[in-house]
Design a protein around this motif. Structure first.
Motif, PDB file in Angstrom:
ATOM      1  N   MET D  52      78.539  46.532 -56.202  1.00 21.15           N
ATOM      2  CA  MET D  52      79.733  46.633 -57.170  1.00 21.15           C
ATOM      3  C   MET D  52      80.847  46.105 -56.147  1.00 21.15           C
ATOM      4  O   MET D  52      81.725  45.337 -56.653  1.00 21.15           O
ATOM      5  CB  MET D  52      80.097  48.220 -57.204  1.00 21.15           C
ATOM      6  N   LEU D  53      81.016  46.478 -54.857  1.00 15.11           N
ATOM      7  CA  LEU D  53      82.188  45.823 -54.377  1.00 15.11           C
ATOM      8  C   LEU D  53      82.157  44.442 -54.296  1.00 15.11           C
ATOM      9  O   LEU D  53      83.116  43.810 -54.271  1.00 15.11           O
ATOM     10  CB  LEU D  53      81.928  46.285 -52.684  1.00 15.11           C
ATOM     11  N   GLY D  54      81.061  43.852 -54.225  1.00 14.58           N
ATOM     12  CA  GLY D  54      81.059  42.511 -54.345  1.00 14.58           C
ATOM     13  C   GLY D  54      81.590  41.663 -55.485  1.00 14.58           C
ATOM     14  O   GLY D  54      81.656  40.680 -55.665  1.00 14.58           O
ATOM     15  N   LYS D  55      81.807  42.492 -56.794  1.00 14.01           N
ATOM     16  CA  LYS D  55      82.173  41.794 -57.943  1.00 14.01           C
ATOM     17  C   LYS D  55      83.898  42.059 -57.900  1.00 14.01           C
ATOM     18  O   LYS D  55      84.179  43.037 -57.371  1.00 14.01           O
ATOM     19  CB  LYS D  55      81.635  42.540 -58.959  1.00 14.01           C
ATOM     20  N   ASP D  56      84.328  41.355 -58.876  1.00 18.94           N
ATOM     21  CA  ASP D  56      85.696  41.656 -58.894  1.00 18.94           C
ATOM     22  C   ASP D  56      85.864  42.782 -60.122  1.00 18.94           C
ATOM     23  O   ASP D  56      84.931  43.043 -60.939  1.00 18.94           O
ATOM     24  CB  ASP D  56      86.592  40.405 -59.617  1.00 18.94           C
ATOM     25  N   GLU D  57      87.091  43.384 -60.129  1.00 16.72           N
ATOM     26  CA  GLU D  57      87.303  44.821 -60.709  1.00 16.72           C
ATOM     27  C   GLU D  57      86.863  44.649 -62.124  1.00 16.72           C
ATOM     28  O   GLU D  57      86.183  45.819 -62.520  1.00 16.72           O
ATOM     29  CB  GLU D  57      88.664  44.996 -60.864  1.00 16.72           C
ATOM     30  N   GLU D  58      87.003  43.519 -62.739  1.00 15.51           N
ATOM     31  CA  GLU D  58      86.865  43.575 -64.288  1.00 15.51           C
ATOM     32  C   GLU D  58      85.115  43.799 -64.435  1.00 15.51           C
ATOM     33  O   GLU D  58      84.800  44.446 -65.390  1.00 15.51           O
ATOM     34  CB  GLU D  58      87.184  42.384 -64.987  1.00 15.51           C
ATOM     35  N   HIS D  59      84.303  43.224 -63.731  1.00 12.45           N
ATOM     36  CA  HIS D  59      82.848  43.373 -63.986  1.00 12.45           C
ATOM     37  C   HIS D  59      82.298  44.167 -63.251  1.00 12.45           C
ATOM     38  O   HIS D  59      80.980  44.296 -62.959  1.00 12.45           O
ATOM     39  CB  HIS D  59      82.352  41.846 -63.604  1.00 12.45           C
ATOM     40  N   ARG D  60      82.990  45.210 -62.600  1.00  8.20           N
ATOM     41  CA  ARG D  60      82.240  46.128 -61.753  1.00  8.20           C
ATOM     42  C   ARG D  60      81.573  47.099 -62.652  1.00  8.20           C
ATOM     43  O   ARG D  60      80.319  47.713 -62.266  1.00  8.20           O
ATOM     44  CB  ARG D  60      83.400  47.046 -60.881  1.00  8.20           C
ATOM     45  N   ALA D  61      81.884  47.502 -63.984  1.00  8.92           N
ATOM     46  CA  ALA D  61      81.029  48.528 -64.389  1.00  8.92           C
ATOM     47  C   ALA D  61      79.876  47.650 -65.105  1.00  8.92           C
ATOM     48  O   ALA D  61      79.810  46.838 -65.758  1.00  8.92           O
ATOM     49  CB  ALA D  61      82.147  49.074 -65.646  1.00  8.92           C
ATOM     50  N   ILE D  62      78.643  48.585 -64.616  1.00  9.95           N
ATOM     51  CA  ILE D  62      77.414  47.891 -65.345  1.00  9.95           C
ATOM     52  C   ILE D  62      76.650  48.914 -66.297  1.00  9.95           C
ATOM     53  O   ILE D  62      77.006  50.301 -65.895  1.00  9.95           O
ATOM     54  CB  ILE D  62      76.553  47.495 -64.068  1.00  9.95           C
ATOM     55  N   GLY D  63      75.711  48.865 -67.025  1.00  7.34           N
ATOM     56  CA  GLY D  63      75.078  49.781 -67.623  1.00  7.34           C
ATOM     57  C   GLY D  63      73.604  49.397 -67.554  1.00  7.34           C
ATOM     58  O   GLY D  63      73.132  48.211 -67.539  1.00  7.34           O
ATOM     59  N   GLN D  64      72.734  50.308 -68.112  1.00  9.21           N
ATOM     60  CA  GLN D  64      71.210  50.095 -68.441  1.00  9.21           C
ATOM     61  C   GLN D  64      70.868  50.876 -69.511  1.00  9.21           C
ATOM     62  O   GLN D  64      71.140  52.073 -69.757  1.00  9.21           O
ATOM     63  CB  GLN D  64      70.519  50.476 -67.130  1.00  9.21           C
ATOM     64  N   HIS D  65      70.389  50.299 -70.684  1.00  2.56           N
ATOM     65  CA  HIS D  65      69.763  50.761 -71.866  1.00  2.56           C
ATOM     66  C   HIS D  65      68.169  51.138 -71.562  1.00  2.56           C
ATOM     67  O   HIS D  65      67.644  50.245 -71.577  1.00  2.56           O
ATOM     68  CB  HIS D  65      70.240  50.130 -72.909  1.00  2.56           C
ATOM     69  N   LEU D  66      67.923  52.139 -71.545  1.00  4.45           N
ATOM     70  CA  LEU D  66      66.451  52.645 -71.353  1.00  4.45           C
ATOM     71  C   LEU D  66      65.730  52.391 -72.729  1.00  4.45           C
ATOM     72  O   LEU D  66      64.966  51.655 -73.179  1.00  4.45           O
ATOM     73  CB  LEU D  66      66.327  53.984 -70.673  1.00  4.45           C
TER      74      LEU D  66
END
Lengths: 99, 549, 523, 631
Positions: D52-66
């Motif tokens: 997450m730290l590697g990404k820039d702020e806008e793209h830090r939020a990630i998700g996963q749909h099970l």
């Protein structure tokens, strides 16, 4: 005289017989009252047949008599056997079974 | 009274008596009745001439054969279309041969056969002095407990007269629903009543009660028939004839008055209504409808159980047959007068029978009250005044009679030292001691209660449906309520048999002969078959549902 | 004419029942195994039904139709929609566990006469009940349904009255009296309901002229058969009354605690998990389809009654001293939820109700059967007689806890899904009722946890100190149920996929649309 | 990367399943399995964090749909995760502290034969808690929400043979259920309002509906938060929850679970932002609770109960901050994290003390322990300094910010809230000093217990001390690391938008006053407990003290009103059910019987009376027939 009166008489007899059945205790008397009612019916039949001028009523009266006779046979047989086994012909004594 | 009538009487007297041509009797169509009556007469002769030892066998043989033959005759008649297309009046208008008549005659005859079986049962009572005994007194004439009776028992006497008596009763019953004029109706009534009075009196055990039952039944029965007769008289007075067809025409006013004397009586509806009411009352007495029911419990309890069973089944069938014919053939024109009244009767009968039964303690009385309630249900079907009504009643009667005979047959099996143990408390835990008998009886009770998959339900549904379609929805509701009440006491018996511990001194279940077994088995079979697949019999009843006028 | 699968599914246990009853008295164990095998075979058939059923296909599938009693306008018509399939599966699934759990419940006492064959009777009756329940799920002919709806009372009645707990607080006489009272009460309540329904059934015939659910429903839909408003309402009430007794709905519920309290645990499961479901099922299938307008007319009253059932049942459960009666009152509360879901007239509510029927069946089975094992060990139904069981029989306690958690519909277990759907479905249309109903959640936690605390935790009571833990047979009964609870709680999709189309149909029957969310509505 | 999220939850869940179903054969290795899986989840968390730290702020939020969980007409509930900065913060806190406490428990629970199950429960808790913070919709959050409730129930009641423990567990679950009711109602409201309850859509659509709806939702969420985070009026359970083993108190009832309420409010920020009334109530609840907890904390002699009071009060701070809206969210979370460190440390310290004192919890029977258990003393001391907000330590940074924000709220509200927060700081200093003094200073006050075995205070095994040391580090440096240069602020800002509050008085002034009140508090405590010896038997104390000992009588209130009232209600209902509802039916049956009995009398056995009835019947029949014709 007017045959209708016979009808009244028949009705009267019938009622007498019926009330007799209701009030008398002795089985024989009760039974006689029933016979009285049957005869009232006969009277009525005859009276009607007289009024209508056809013979059916009178024929029926004969049938009724025969039936009544048959009833007497059966009825007396039963009543007598009851009387013999409990030495009383009172209808009210025959009240073992109730409720 | 007009003089014309009087004159007419003279003239008839004055005319030369024209010769009466012999009546033509359709013996073929009357065969069932004739066979049974004939067999009854033969039975009398048997009593007179056959040695005592073999009488029993001969009598049973004769009765069974006769009833079987009569039934065959009925079937033959029905098969050859007398029930439907060729239905007509026989014996110069005295007897109708049509669907309802044949159907009910068939039912009565089958009930009769089963009745004979239960009558002939000789395995239940302990063997007395080396000869098997049935449930009838050794010698009806001898005083109970007297020496003469002991002697009779010792000599191995048995009252084999019951078989001819039964046959006479059946004969009368065959005519009763077929009677097509009031006279025949009355005669038939007496012909089947008198033998029943006698049969009630000849129990082997508890004879005092049996005689008491007989007296009550007889006196009240005679009383009722007196009413009937008077009613007949009045109807005759009204219509100038006792033939159903004529009376019906007069009631509808479609008759062309042949003699003027008729005119003034015909107008007089009081005669008609009172007469009709009295005749109907006589029939209601026979079916045991409230308030003419009071003889039922006492007589059912006192009479020998086989007789009770037969009576409960067959009398109802015959009487309802007659009632149907009377109401549907003679008095349809009077529908609006009698229908409400009959509804009232039906209601009190259903409720009365069900409610009083709740607190009964004797199984036979219980069944008696239940039979009253059932009479109410059947009345609901009668009132429908539709062809469906007729057929539903026919079906119900057919179903009901077998259940009843079977149930009473089971009652005969449960015995203790004093004979049949009819007090309910003695039935406790029967299911533990002899599951099969208890199960069978349970089936009957469920059928009485009208649980689905038994004939009782099919019948109940049929009559209620008919009633509802006939616009007597209220009756259906009352019927449903009273069935709910009735369910209570049927269930009580089941609880007693299965869920309560058997008493150590409780009754034993006697092993019957094949005769009673067949009676019971047939009962169960019919109950279940009519419950699961009633269609065929409904069809039968449906085809038989049309009266001939 | 294809193979009559539905008939077979119902007929197999029926035949099995007869066969089991016929097993001679001596061969008791044989009877048990026979019954078990039959029930398993039935389960197999039910699975086949489940597989053969196509959620996106016609409304009623695997249909069979034969003339039966044409004078009554009655046909032998079978057919299943999603709801029916689910419930048939549930029934077929539970019966083997019931049989296994009741393995020794009907062994004859030495006091019995040699001719009295309780064991054979017990298992035969269970199978008979199964057969009747299944066919009443399958019936699409009102009369056919009615017949078995009524007839199933008889075997149930004998099961309740004939086979009470061996281990009963109080004298044996007293126990017997209690038992037959319970049995009679059960029968009379339901019989009364059934008879009133009978009147309505006849009325329906008079109005409609036949009993075919599909025909009548169609006729009602396309208006070719219009009932007078009052007629429809009366008929509806007649039907609903019977179902409300069976379900049971307050205030017609009082037979259930007696029946469940007095009968053995497996029978209690049979009552509440299987037989009572016929009532709620019938509300969905018959009340709503035959009398849509009347249903809508009655909805408010029914919802209030359901609400009362929820709260009232839960509160009474809190007040019970007897484990089984507690579960019974809990079930009353749950049936309140089911009925509420049905009459909320929203897709979520009705799907929820259907799922609820299945889940409640499984969860109650789990809880009640474990409770049964507990009771047979200690020989008492009174909560006060237990304590500290968790220490001596951890596995039993654990399973019991999971059962309790399912009963209080903990998320992650199946009941949560259905309960939440019902709540949200109700809330969507009747917010106030929905909110009040949520109090049921708290109360459920109260009575289940109090039960668990009093029986399982605390210092070990001397009477239970020697209590053995679950045996293999008992584990075999409980484990699958728990697994199922978890699976359906995490992944209910297989179930919902089957149910949804049927629910959609029912919704269209009553001409109801789900309320739009405020935001969309605004757009 | 996204697919790792599920593993976060899966690892501890697997552990729970294995340990709880495994049976006795796993007893030997159970605790290792538990610890390994917990740490595994921490490692995964760390990897994700690095990513997450590697990404820039806008793209830090990630998700996963099970998978789609409950697919029903017009109703979509999915099992789907979202991992943004906020969730990540929690993931690290939970798994980190969680793993440490697993390690600690290895030593702490050594002598308990049910240790395997204990670890199973701990893993279950981790799984549920992670689910709670990772869920991307409120329904799934609800699952985690109740899951942690269950875990806490199991762990509080872990020593079930103690009735007090069982009761406490039940109480905790019940009170939480009340809160859960709020959450479920909130979800229903969302469903009927927005047609969904996934975070994204709901929070975006807040603008499209009226304030009333949002206020309702907000209040319901607050109710839920109160239940879980032990805020007034649903705080009663936390004190009793101390019946559980101390590691549990540290992990669940100090560091993680009890802060879920704060997470919920911050997560639903948009809703609260649009519903000022809800915010106000939130701040009030927070303020009240922080005083309430502090006061209770002052009066308790049971070391864990005292710490519990403090926890309550500290969470009060967080709720207060969360209630302040954008100016508070970040600091709420920040305080949450720092508090996670030092409070966990304090609890572990307390646990280590009890460990050495034969599980004695009464501080009046401690005294002078610093000599016997130095490591514990030091770590505990650092935690103590951190919580009272000693300048430079974690508590200082986070708490100070909150007080500042409280004042910045503006208006009288601001003044009131701010001063309450200050007062709270003072009391915090007081009661923590009290704990410190009573435990580690003064003379030894312990005597042999009735069985005559005198406790021999000793330092705890390394497995226990190491986690304490680690946490002590956290308590010292975390605050500075976050606070200086607003690192934490920038980290969280994208999720919880931040607004700089402008307090009426200068920030420095506030800081100064904070320090002063802190010193005052410490001083007072020293005067009372440092100067003169502490009586072994508690003095009667003032009315307030006595009330405070009894949780300010709030339990008594519950007991009288709810418990008693409920008992009466149920009892009377049982009676009603039996007499009324059942009675009606039985009554009809009985009356039917009576009627039958009476009608039966008519059947009196006399043929003549039968005849009468027939005659009468005939008469009626005739009359009726004629009547029918007449009408």
């Amino acid at each position: 005289m007017n045959p209708v009166n016979y009808l009244y008489l028949a009705a009267l007899l019938f009622t007498i017989g019926a009330s007799g059945v209701l009030i008398r205790r002795n089985a024989i008397v009760v039974f006689m009252c029933i016979e009285l009612m049957l005869n009232a019916c006969n009277l009525a039949f005859v009276a009607f047949s007289r009024m209508h001028g056809n013979l059916d009523g009178q024929i029926i009266a004969f049938f009724t008599m025969v039936v009544a006779a048959a009833e007497v046979v059966v009825g007396l047989a039963i009543i007598v056997s009851l009387f013999r086994s409990r030495h009383s012909a009172s209808v009210d004594d025959a009240s073992l079974m109730k409720l | 009274m007009s003089t014309t009538a009087v004159h007419s009487l003279w003239t008839t007297a004055a005319d030369p008596i024209q010769k009466i041509d012999a009546p033509n009797i359709e013996y073929g169509q009357l065969a069932p009745t004739l066979i049974v009556i004939g067999a009854a007469v033969i039975g009398i002769l048997v009593e007179a001439f056959v040695p005592r030892r073999s009488r029993y066998y001969v009598q049973v043989f004769v009765s069974v054969v006769a009833l079987a033959a009569a039934f065959a005759a009925v079937v033959a008649l029905a098969a050859s279309g007398y029930g439907t297309t060729k239905a007509g009046i026989a014996a110069m208008g005295a007897v109708a041969v049509d669907g309802p008549a044949l159907f009910l005659q068939g039912v009565i005859l089958l009930a009769g056969v089963l009745g004979v079986f239960t009558f002939a049962e000789r395995r239940l009572d302990p063997v007395a002095h080396g000869n098997r005994v049935d449930s009838f007194a050794a010698q009806a004439a001898s005083v109970p407990g007297s020496d003469s009776e002991k002697a009779a028992v010792k000599a191995g006497f048995t009252t084999t007269e019951v078989f001819p008596l039964l046959l006479f009763a059946i004969g009368g019953m065959l005519v009763f629903p077929a009677a097509n004029d009031l006279l025949t109706l009355f005669i038939a009534l007496e012909v089947f009543s008198l033998p029943l009075y006698l049969l009630c009196a000849v129990a082997r055990r508890k004879r005092i009660m049996s005689q008491e039952a007989a007296v009550k039944y007889f006196l009240l029965g005679a009383f009722a028939s007196a009413f009937t007769l008077f009613g007949i008289a009045l109807l005759y007075g009204y219509a100038g004839s006792v033939s159903y067809a004529t009376i019906a025409q007069v009631v509808d006013g479609t008759v062309e008055t042949v003699n003027p004397a008729l005119a003034d009586t015909m107008g007089n509806d009081a005669l008609l209504l009172i007469g009709a009411a009295m005749v109907v009352m006589g029939l209601l007495f026979k079916v045991g409808a409230v308030p003419f029911h009071m003889w039922t419990p006492d007589v059912y309890q006192g009479a020998p159980t086989p007789v009770t069973g037969f009576m409960a089944a067959a009398t109802k069938v015959a009487a309802f047959g007659a009632l149907l014919r009377l109401l549907y053939v003679v008095l349809p024109g009077l529908r609006w007068d009698w229908r409400p009244v009959m509804m009232g009767v039906a209601v009190v009968t259903m409720l009365g029978g069900a409610i009083v039964a709740i607190t009964q303690t004797d199984i036979k009385r219980l069944l008696a009250y239940s039979s009253i309630a059932h009479a109410g249900f059947i009345l609901a079907g009668v009132i429908a005044m539709t062809p469906d009504g007729v057929s539903s009643v026919l079906f119900y009667l057919g179903a009901y009679s077998f259940v009843t005979i079977g149930a009473f047959a089971v009652v005969t099996l449960v015995r203790d030292a004093g004979g049949e143990a009819t007090h309910l408390s003695k039935w406790a835990g029967l299911g533990r001691r002899s599951p099969l008998v208890a199960a069978v009886f349970a089936v009957y009770l469920l059928a009485f209660a009208g649980i689905p998959l038994t004939s009782g339900f099919a019948g109940k549904f049929a009559v209620f449906k008919a009633a509802a379609e006939g616009g007597a929805g209220a009756l259906v509701v009352v019927g449903v309520i009273s069935s709910a009440i009735a369910a209570f006491f049927y269930i009580r018996v089941i609880v007693l048999m299965f869920f309560s511990e058997p008493r150590p001194e409780g009754p034993t279940v006697a092993v019957p002969s094949p005769l009673t077994m067949t009676a019971i088995a047939v009962g169960v079979a019919v109950t279940l078959v009519l419950g699961v697949a009633p269609q065929y019999f409904l069809d039968l009843a449906g085809q038989a549902g049309v009266f001939v006028r | 004419m294809s193979f009559p699968l539905l008939t077979a599914t119902a007929a197999l246990p029926a035949i099995g029942a007869i066969a089991t009853a016929a097993v001679p008295a001596a061969r008791r164990t044989a009877a048990k195994w026979l019954a078990l095998l039959v029930s398993l075979a039935t389960l197999a058939l039910a699975v086949i039904v489940l597989v053969r059923f196509d959620p996106d296909g016609d409304r009623y599938q695997l249909t069979e139709s034969h003339s039966w009693i044409k004078d009554f306008g009655v046909r032998y018509e079978l057919g299943v929609d999603g709801i029916a399939v689910a419930l048939i599966a549930l029934t077929a699934l539970l019966i083997p566990f019931v049989i296994l759990a009741g393995w020794h419940d009907a062994d004859p006492l030495e006091t019995h006469s040699s001719r009295w064959r309780p064991t054979q009777g017990f298992f035969a009756l269970i199978l008979a009940v199964e057969a009747m329940v299944i066919i009443s799920f399958e019936a699409t002919d009102v009369f056919l349904f009615y017949i078995f709806f009524e007839a199933m009372l008889i075997p149930m009645y004998f099961l309740i009255g004939g086979f009470g707990d061996r281990a009963h607080a109080g004298s044996d006489e007293h126990a017997a009296a209690q038992r037959s009272y319970a049995a009679v009460k059960f029968l009379l309540y339901n019989l009364a309901g059934g008879l009133i329904m009978l009147a309505a059934v006849i009325g329906l015939y008079v109005v409609a002229g036949n009993f075919s659910l599909q025909e009548i429903a169609e006729a009602r839909a396309n208006g070719s058969l219009d009932m007078a408003t009052n007629t429809e309402r009366w008929l509806f009430l007649g039907f609903f009354f019977a179902f409300a007794v069976k379900a049971p709905l307050w205030p017609l519920h009082t037979w259930l605690p007696n029946a469940m309290g007095e009968s053995t645990a497996p029978v209690a499961v049979l009552i509440t998990a299987v037989v009572d479901k016929v009532g709620t099922f019938a509300m969905l299938r018959f009340c709503l389809q035959l009398f849509p307008e009347a249903s809508k007319w009655a909805t408010p009253a029914i919802l209030v009654l359901a609400l009362i059932s929820i709260i009232y049942g839960a509160l009474l459960a809190v007040g019970q001293r007897d484990i089984k009666r507690l579960v019974a009152y809990a079930s009353i509360s749950h049936f309140g939820f089911i009925i509420m879901g049905i009459f909320a007239m929203t897709s979520q509510g009705q799907s929820g109700a259907t799922l609820y029927m299945v889940n409640h069946g499984i969860s109650t089975a789990a809880l009640m059967l474990v409770a049964g094992f507990l009771i047979t060990r200690r020989g008492s139904r009174l909560i006060a007689d237990y304590g500290g069981v968790q220490k001596v029989a951890p596995v039993l306690a654990g399973t019991f806890l999971i059962g309790s958690l399912a009963t209080l519909s903990l998320p992650g277990l199946a009941p949560f899904v259905s309960e939440f759907l019902v709540l949200i479905g109700t809330f969507a249309r009747y917010p106030v009722i929905g909110i009040i109903a949520t109090f049921g959640i708290v109360l459920a936690a109260l009575y289940t946890l109090v039960l668990y605390q009093r029986t399982m935790t605390g210092p070990v009571k001397p009477e239970v100190s020697a209590m053995p833990d679950l045996k293999v047979r008992e584990l075999v009964v409980v484990a699958p149920l728990i697994a199922l609870l978890i699976f359906l709680g995490v992944y209910p999709k297989p179930l919902t996929d089957i149910v949804n189309p049927a629910v959609k149909q029912t919704m269209s029957d009553v001409h109801k649309k789900d309320p739009k969310p405020e935001v969309e509505a605004a757009k | 990367m996204d697919n790792l999220i599920a593993l976060l939850v899966a690892a501890p869940l697997l552990g729970a399943a294995v340990l709880l179903c495994g049976g006795r054969r796993l007893d030997a290795v159970g605790h290792w399995i538990g610890t390994v899986l917990a740490s595994a989840s921490f490692v995964i968390g760390a990897i994700l964090f690095a990513d997450m730290l590697g990404k820039d702020e806008e793209h830090r939020a990630i998700g996963q749909h099970l998978f789609s969980w409950i697919p029903v007409e017009g109703f979509q509930a999915d099992v789907a995760f979202q991992l943004d900065q906020l969730s990540m913060t929690f993931v690290l806190l939970i798994t980190g502290v969680g793993s440490l406490i697993h390690v600690y428990s290895i030593g702490y629970m050594e002598h308990d034969e049910r240790r395997r199950r204990f670890f199973g429960y701990l893993n279950l808790f981790l799984a549920a808690m992670l689910l709670l913070v990772l869920a991307d919709n409120y329904l799934l959050l609800y699952v985690g929400w109740e899951g942690v409730g269950l875990a806490s129930y199991l762990l509080i009641g872990f020593w079930q043979h103690k009735p007090s423990a069982a009761t406490a567990a039940k109480k905790a679950f019940l009170v939480n259920r009340v809160g859960d009711m709020g959450l479920s109602i909130a979800i229903m409201l969302m469903f009927t309002t927005f047609g969904t309850f996934a975070f994204g859509p709901v929070l975006e659509a807040t603008g499209e509906t009226g304030e009333g709806k949002l206020t309702a939702i907000g209040l319901m969420l607050l109710l839920a938060a109160c239940g879980k985070s032990a805020q007034v009026p649903l705080q009663s359970w936390l004190g009793d929850a101390m019946e559980g083993p101390t590691p549990v108190s540290a992990l669940i009832h100090a560091a993680t679970m009890v802060t879920a309420g704060v997470y919920l409010i911050v997560r639903s920020g948009e809703i609260f932002n649009a519903a000022p009334d809800a915010q106000l109530v939130t701040t009030v609840v927070g303020a009240v609770t922080l005083l309430f907890g502090a006061i209770v904390g002052c009066a308790k002699d049971d070391i864990k109960k005292a710490l519990a009071g403090s926890t309550m009060s500290q969470i009060g701070y967080m709720i207060l901050a969360a209630g302040l809206g954008p100016i508070g969210y970040v600091f709420a979370i920040m305080h949450l994290v720092t508090h996670g460190f030092f409070k966990a440390g304090l609890f572990l310290g307390a646990g280590s003390v009890m460990h050495g004192m034969n599980d004695e919890v009464d501080m009046r029977k401690y005294g002078g322990l610093r000599k016997h258990m130095p490591v514990t003393f030091v770590t505990f001391g650092l935690g103590y300094l951190a919580i009272i907000g000693f300048p430079g330590l974690s508590g200082f940074f986070s708490k100070d910010k909150i007080i500042e924000a409280a004042f910045a709220k503006g208006g009288t509200e601001g003044w009131i809230l701010g001063s309450v927060a200050l007062l709270g700081a003072a009391i915090t200093a007081f009661y923590m000093t009290r704990v410190m003094l009573m435990t580690f200073f003064g003379e030894k006050r312990w005597q042999p217990d009735e069985k005559g075995n005198e406790p021999h205070p000793h330092e705890s095994p390394r497995s226990m001390t190491i986690p304490m040391i680690v946490l002590a580090f956290g308590s010292v440096f975390a605050g500075g690391f976050f606070g200086i240069g607003d690192r934490f602020l920038h980290w969280l800002e994208p999720v919880t938008e931040h607004a700089h509050g402008h307090p009426p008085i200068g920030a420095t002034a506030i800081t100064l006053s904070t320090v002063t009140v802190m010193i005052v508090g410490v001083g007072l405590a020293y005067l009372q407990y440092g100067r003169r010896p502490v009586p072994v038997v508690a003095p009667r104390g003032s009315l307030l003290t006595r009330a405070a000992r009894r949780d300010l009588l709030q339990d008594d209130f519950n007991h009288v009103v709810l418990v008693r009232g409920g008992e009466h209600l149920t009892r009377s209902l049982v009676y009603v059910d039996h007499t009324l509802v059942d009675g009606v039916v039985n009554g009809t049956a009985a009356s039917m019987g009576g009627l039958s009995g009476r009608l039966r009398k008519l059947q009196n056995g006399y043929a003549r009376s039968y005849a009468v009835s027939m005659f009468g019947g005939a008469a009626i029949l005739i009359a009726a027939t004629l009547l029918m014709r007449a009408v």
